[in-house]
Design a protein around this motif. Structure first.
Motif, PDB file in Angstrom:
ATOM      1  N   LYS A 166      14.423  -9.279  -4.214  1.00  0.00           N
ATOM      2  CA  LYS A 166      14.842  -9.391  -5.620  1.00  0.00           C
ATOM      3  C   LYS A 166      14.077  -8.409  -6.500  1.00  0.00           C
ATOM      4  CE  LYS A 166      16.200 -12.723  -9.059  1.00  0.00           C
ATOM      5  NZ  LYS A 166      16.216 -14.078  -9.541  1.00  0.00           N
ATOM      6  N   LYS A 167      12.816  -8.167  -6.160  1.00  0.00           N
ATOM      7  CA  LYS A 167      11.993  -7.284  -6.979  1.00  0.00           C
ATOM      8  C   LYS A 167      12.473  -5.835  -6.930  1.00  0.00           C
ATOM      9  CE  LYS A 167       7.162  -6.009  -7.719  1.00  0.00           C
ATOM     10  NZ  LYS A 167       5.801  -6.123  -7.200  1.00  0.00           N
ATOM     11  N   TYR A 168      12.921  -5.391  -5.757  1.00  0.00           N
ATOM     12  CA  TYR A 168      13.218  -3.959  -5.602  1.00  0.00           C
ATOM     13  C   TYR A 168      14.703  -3.608  -5.450  1.00  0.00           C
ATOM     14  CZ  TYR A 168       8.210  -3.560  -4.842  1.00  0.00           C
ATOM     15  OH  TYR A 168       6.855  -3.609  -5.001  1.00  0.00           O
ATOM     16  N   PHE A 169      15.516  -4.577  -5.015  1.00  0.00           N
ATOM     17  CA  PHE A 169      16.926  -4.332  -4.717  1.00  0.00           C
ATOM     18  C   PHE A 169      17.662  -3.732  -5.926  1.00  0.00           C
ATOM     19  CE2 PHE A 169      21.341  -5.670  -4.032  1.00  0.00           C
ATOM     20  CZ  PHE A 169      21.506  -5.482  -2.672  1.00  0.00           C
ATOM     21  N   ALA A 170      18.333  -2.605  -5.709  1.00  0.00           N
ATOM     22  CA  ALA A 170      19.157  -1.964  -6.752  1.00  0.00           C
ATOM     23  C   ALA A 170      18.358  -1.441  -7.940  1.00  0.00           C
ATOM     24  CB  ALA A 170      20.278  -2.887  -7.222  1.00  0.00           C
ATOM     25  N   THR A 171      17.028  -1.337  -7.804  1.00  0.00           N
ATOM     26  CA  THR A 171      16.265  -0.734  -8.903  1.00  0.00           C
ATOM     27  C   THR A 171      16.277   0.785  -8.795  1.00  0.00           C
ATOM     28  OG1 THR A 171      14.207  -0.880  -7.640  1.00  0.00           O
ATOM     29  CG2 THR A 171      14.671  -2.677  -9.167  1.00  0.00           C
ATOM     30  N   ILE A 172      16.545   1.291  -7.602  1.00  0.00           N
ATOM     31  CA  ILE A 172      16.557   2.739  -7.408  1.00  0.00           C
ATOM     32  C   ILE A 172      17.992   3.266  -7.569  1.00  0.00           C
ATOM     33  CG2 ILE A 172      15.869   4.605  -5.828  1.00  0.00           C
ATOM     34  CD1 ILE A 172      13.596   2.656  -6.662  1.00  0.00           C
TER      35      ILE A 172
ATOM     36  N   LYS B  59      17.353  -8.453 -22.902  1.00  0.00           N
ATOM     37  CA  LYS B  59      16.736  -7.369 -23.670  1.00  0.00           C
ATOM     38  C   LYS B  59      16.987  -6.006 -23.026  1.00  0.00           C
ATOM     39  CE  LYS B  59      12.250  -8.020 -21.482  1.00  0.00           C
ATOM     40  NZ  LYS B  59      10.819  -8.188 -21.671  1.00  0.00           N
ATOM     41  N   CYS B  60      17.928  -5.952 -22.066  1.00  0.00           N
ATOM     42  CA  CYS B  60      18.198  -4.697 -21.348  1.00  0.00           C
ATOM     43  C   CYS B  60      19.535  -4.100 -21.740  1.00  0.00           C
ATOM     44  CB  CYS B  60      18.198  -4.940 -19.850  1.00  0.00           C
ATOM     45  SG  CYS B  60      16.657  -5.601 -19.247  1.00  0.00           S
ATOM     46  N   ILE B  61      19.530  -2.819 -22.028  1.00  0.00           N
ATOM     47  CA  ILE B  61      20.802  -2.127 -22.235  1.00  0.00           C
ATOM     48  C   ILE B  61      21.082  -1.298 -20.978  1.00  0.00           C
ATOM     49  CG2 ILE B  61      19.701  -0.164 -23.468  1.00  0.00           C
ATOM     50  CD1 ILE B  61      23.017  -1.349 -24.667  1.00  0.00           C
ATOM     51  N   VAL B  62      22.330  -1.434 -20.486  1.00  0.00           N
ATOM     52  CA  VAL B  62      22.703  -0.750 -19.256  1.00  0.00           C
ATOM     53  C   VAL B  62      23.631   0.410 -19.600  1.00  0.00           C
ATOM     54  CG1 VAL B  62      23.745  -1.006 -16.968  1.00  0.00           C
ATOM     55  CG2 VAL B  62      22.576  -2.949 -18.022  1.00  0.00           C
ATOM     56  N   CYS B  63      23.238   1.619 -19.216  1.00  0.00           N
ATOM     57  CA  CYS B  63      24.053   2.789 -19.534  1.00  0.00           C
ATOM     58  C   CYS B  63      25.406   2.684 -18.828  1.00  0.00           C
ATOM     59  CB  CYS B  63      23.314   4.064 -19.102  1.00  0.00           C
ATOM     60  SG  CYS B  63      24.336   5.528 -19.331  1.00  0.00           S
ATOM     61  N   PHE B  70      17.473   0.185 -19.762  1.00  0.00           N
ATOM     62  CA  PHE B  70      16.299   0.315 -20.634  1.00  0.00           C
ATOM     63  C   PHE B  70      15.983  -1.031 -21.277  1.00  0.00           C
ATOM     64  CE2 PHE B  70      18.524   4.357 -20.582  1.00  0.00           C
ATOM     65  CZ  PHE B  70      17.514   5.283 -20.354  1.00  0.00           C
ATOM     66  N   ASP B  71      14.692  -1.295 -21.459  1.00  0.00           N
ATOM     67  CA  ASP B  71      14.240  -2.459 -22.208  1.00  0.00           C
ATOM     68  C   ASP B  71      14.269  -2.052 -23.683  1.00  0.00           C
ATOM     69  OD1 ASP B  71      12.729  -4.310 -23.616  1.00  0.00           O
ATOM     70  OD2 ASP B  71      11.341  -4.665 -21.950  1.00  0.00           O
ATOM     71  N   ALA B  77      12.206   2.732 -19.393  1.00  0.00           N
ATOM     72  CA  ALA B  77      13.291   2.892 -18.410  1.00  0.00           C
ATOM     73  C   ALA B  77      12.986   1.958 -17.242  1.00  0.00           C
ATOM     74  CB  ALA B  77      13.355   4.341 -17.936  1.00  0.00           C
ATOM     75  N   LEU B  78      13.924   1.052 -16.951  1.00  0.00           N
ATOM     76  CA  LEU B  78      13.671   0.042 -15.912  1.00  0.00           C
ATOM     77  C   LEU B  78      14.271   0.416 -14.565  1.00  0.00           C
ATOM     78  CD1 LEU B  78      14.318  -3.218 -17.979  1.00  0.00           C
ATOM     79  CD2 LEU B  78      12.144  -2.074 -17.561  1.00  0.00           C
ATOM     80  N   THR B  79      15.366   1.151 -14.557  1.00  0.00           N
ATOM     81  CA  THR B  79      15.933   1.589 -13.281  1.00  0.00           C
ATOM     82  C   THR B  79      16.268   3.077 -13.372  1.00  0.00           C
ATOM     83  OG1 THR B  79      18.236   1.193 -13.900  1.00  0.00           O
ATOM     84  CG2 THR B  79      17.099  -0.634 -12.837  1.00  0.00           C
TER      85      THR B  79
END
Lengths: 473, 102
Positions: A166-172, B59-63, B70-71, B77-79
């Motif tokens: 859950k922590k890393y999945f789809a973060t990249i 609190k996240c906006i998704v492009c 982004f928070d 930038a979160l992802t």
């Protein structure tokens, strides 16, 4: 080795030795063609997934529907994909076996023919074999397990290590990255999960093998590799499919995370039959002083679109992308590399070599971006294309976005044909035309082959030689 | 803008939604996170195009183009594919009017 050569101009399909097809009679489940909410819910419930994963899949399904097809690349080939004519989930067995003897006989025969158990005995730390949508066999060496190395299929990882997943999945690679990443996120199944604890070095490679057996099937594996601080791992994957008259789709998502001082090498040899659409998203992050290397070999498929990416996020991070592509009749290898320098003193090397023959096409499509403040960043990009005949073609499309003046960027590209002088010289030493051509092409790919473990290097040389046979005459 | 004009009214940005406004020539996205307004530059740091068609999830906006997240409370930038933070701006609420200080 000359005795292995066949008559020039022979039908190449005869030479695709992974083209056999197994019976599907004993399968546990095969979804109807086409994609809808019920199929996504069914996949999730068959895997007994937590709520958050089902929500993730359903959101990704919406994104997949909303997103347009790419407006760039080989649009004619992309338009051949019929998303309603694909089986999105095919389950061949009930579970994953740990003992090779327990794998069903017909599947075992397939992997025996592909040489998997033999390879495991010889030099691997762990093996995972995926057949259709799920992993059917899995093993890892005991000493690695004791060191805390986790290597399992993604479905098992979600069940047994939900907090890390859950922590890393789809973060990249978020589902919204592109249409095919969204599709994978909605219907993903199988793939590998690797976690290497801080300071642990996995000395021999981990391997996964992916096999499509059903016509009109989509294989959507999902791989996540995390190398914690100062650890080291090498992961290898191989892919094949049978010969079918209609196409299948392979659309994987691969995410790599190299923490401070860690090192990940990811080697892929793809040898798909020529009507597989291979549309894959691969991306890695490298933090401070970490290293990520993609070693990527593409042979076969109708269309491959694959651009392994490395985000260099911490000072001193290093990235290397080595890729080789061979494109034959009716094929287009649209491959490349992306490197983002987002921190100071990061370095990268991109080396791409491609050969097109029998009317095949290769495209190098690459991006190097240096962010403001990435002082001292250095990058070197080299791409060479070899065109074997008048019918074949090659394009090079490098993009460089440099926002930091105190950085070093080198780019070098060449397109060449096999030289008459080289051929004349080799043939005057007693080689046949076919042997001479194969020798020159193998030499062209040498930089790549020497980075592979011995078994893979031998296999790749053999495949290239086989592909080249029809290129002469 | 300390005493300038309000860029929007509170009832024009419902909780969980966003509204795009232009403040002194800068495109700004107002985001209502559980009743509190945050302002970020309406630019995805990945590709330079606007964020305003993206979904606000908590609190996240998704492009909307490549899924970078982004928070909006910090700009982080979160992802990937975004690496750099998005610019944030201080917000004041006076008499139901939303004011953004560039």
């Amino acid at each position: 080795m000359a005795t292995e050569l066949k008559t020039p101009g022979a039908d190449l399909s005869e030479d695709y030795r992974h083209g056999f097809h197994d019976s599907e009679e004993s399968y546990v489940f095969k979804s109807a063609k086409g994609l809808n909410r019920e199929i996504v819910e069914r996949i999730s419930s068959m895997k007994s997934e937590p709520e958050w994963m089902l929500a993730f899949r359903l959101k990704a399904l919406e994104l997949f529907r909303a997103k347009p097809m790419p407006a760039w690349g080989d649009l004619a080939a992309l338009s051949e994909i019929d998303f309603d004519d694909i089986h999105y989930f095919v389950k061949s067995t009930e579970g994953t076996e740990k003992s090779w003897d327990d794998v069903p006989d017909d599947i075992k025969r397939t992997f025996d023919r592909l040489g998997i158990p033999e390879a495991e005995r010889k030099f691997l730390s762990g093996v995972s074999a995926q057949y259709e949508s799920e992993v059917v066999y899995h093993s890892i060496r005991e000493d690695l397990e004791k060191d805390g190395v986790l290597f399992c299929d993604m479905d098992t990882a979600l069940r047994e290590h939900p907090e890390i997943v859950k922590k890393y999945f789809a973060t990249i690679i978020p589902p919204g990255d592109n249409k095919f990443a969204a599709l994978n996120s909605a219907v993903w199944s199988g793939g590998s999960f690797v976690y290497v604890p801080p300071g642990v070095e996995v000395k021999t490679p981990l391997q996964a093998y992916f096999r499509i057996n059903t016509e009109n099937m989509g294989q959507f594996e999902r791989t996540l590799i995390i190398a914690d601080k100062g650890s080291k791992v090498h992961y290898i994957e191989g892919c094949t499919a049978p010969q079918f008259s209609t196409s299948s789709l392979h659309s994987a998502v691969v995410e790599l995370i190299a923490m401070e001082g860690a090192s990940i090498r990811y080697t892929t040899i793809q040898n798909w039959y020529r009507n597989i659409f291979n549309l894959v998203t691969k991306r890695a992050v490298a933090y401070k002083n970490a290293t990520v290397e993609w070693v990527d070999g593409n042979i076969g498929s109708r269309l491959t679109m694959k651009y392994p990416a490395i985000y260099l996020m911490g000072e001193g991070a290093r990235g290397e992308i080595l890729s080789a592509a061979f494109s034959g009749e009716g094929q287009h290898q649209d491959a490349g590399a992306k490197v983002i320098h987002a921190a100071p003193n990061t370095t990268s090397v991109v080396t791409n070599k491609s050969v097109s023959a029998h009317g095949g096409k290769t495209t190098y499509r690459g991006l190097v971006e240096i962010y403001p403040g990435a002082i001292g960043a250095k990058t070197r990009v080299k791409c060479d294309a070899l065109i074997m005949d008048e019918k074949s073609a090659s394009d090079t499309k490098p993009t460089m976005k440099i926002h930091e003046q105190q950085s070093t960027v080198e780019h070098e590209a060449s397109v060449s044909k096999i030289g008459e002088e080289q051929m004349f010289y080799a043939m005057s030493r007693g080689l046949s035309e076919a042997d001479a051509t194969a020798m020159i092409v193998n030499g062209f790919f040498d930089f790549f082959v020497k980075e592979l473990p011995m078994e893979y290097a031998v296999e790749l040389n053999r495949l290239i030689k086989m592909e080249m046979e029809g290129a002469v005459g | 803008m300390a005493d300038g004009q309000a860029v929007a009214k509170m009832n024009e940005v419902a909780p969980g939604t966003t509204r795009r406004v232009v403040v002194d020539g800068v495109e700004v996205l107002l985001c209502n996170v559980e009743g509190r307004i945050y302002a970020v530059e309406d630019v995805c740091t990945h590709d330079g195009a606007p964020l305003d068609q993206g979904e606000l999830d908590g609190k996240c906006i998704v492009c909307p183009r490549h899924g970078a997240t982004f928070d909006v409370t910090t700009g982080a930038a979160l992802t990937l594919p975004a690496v750099l933070p998005v610019t944030t701006y201080p917000v004041r609420i006076e008499d139901d009017g939303i004011y953004v200080d560039l």
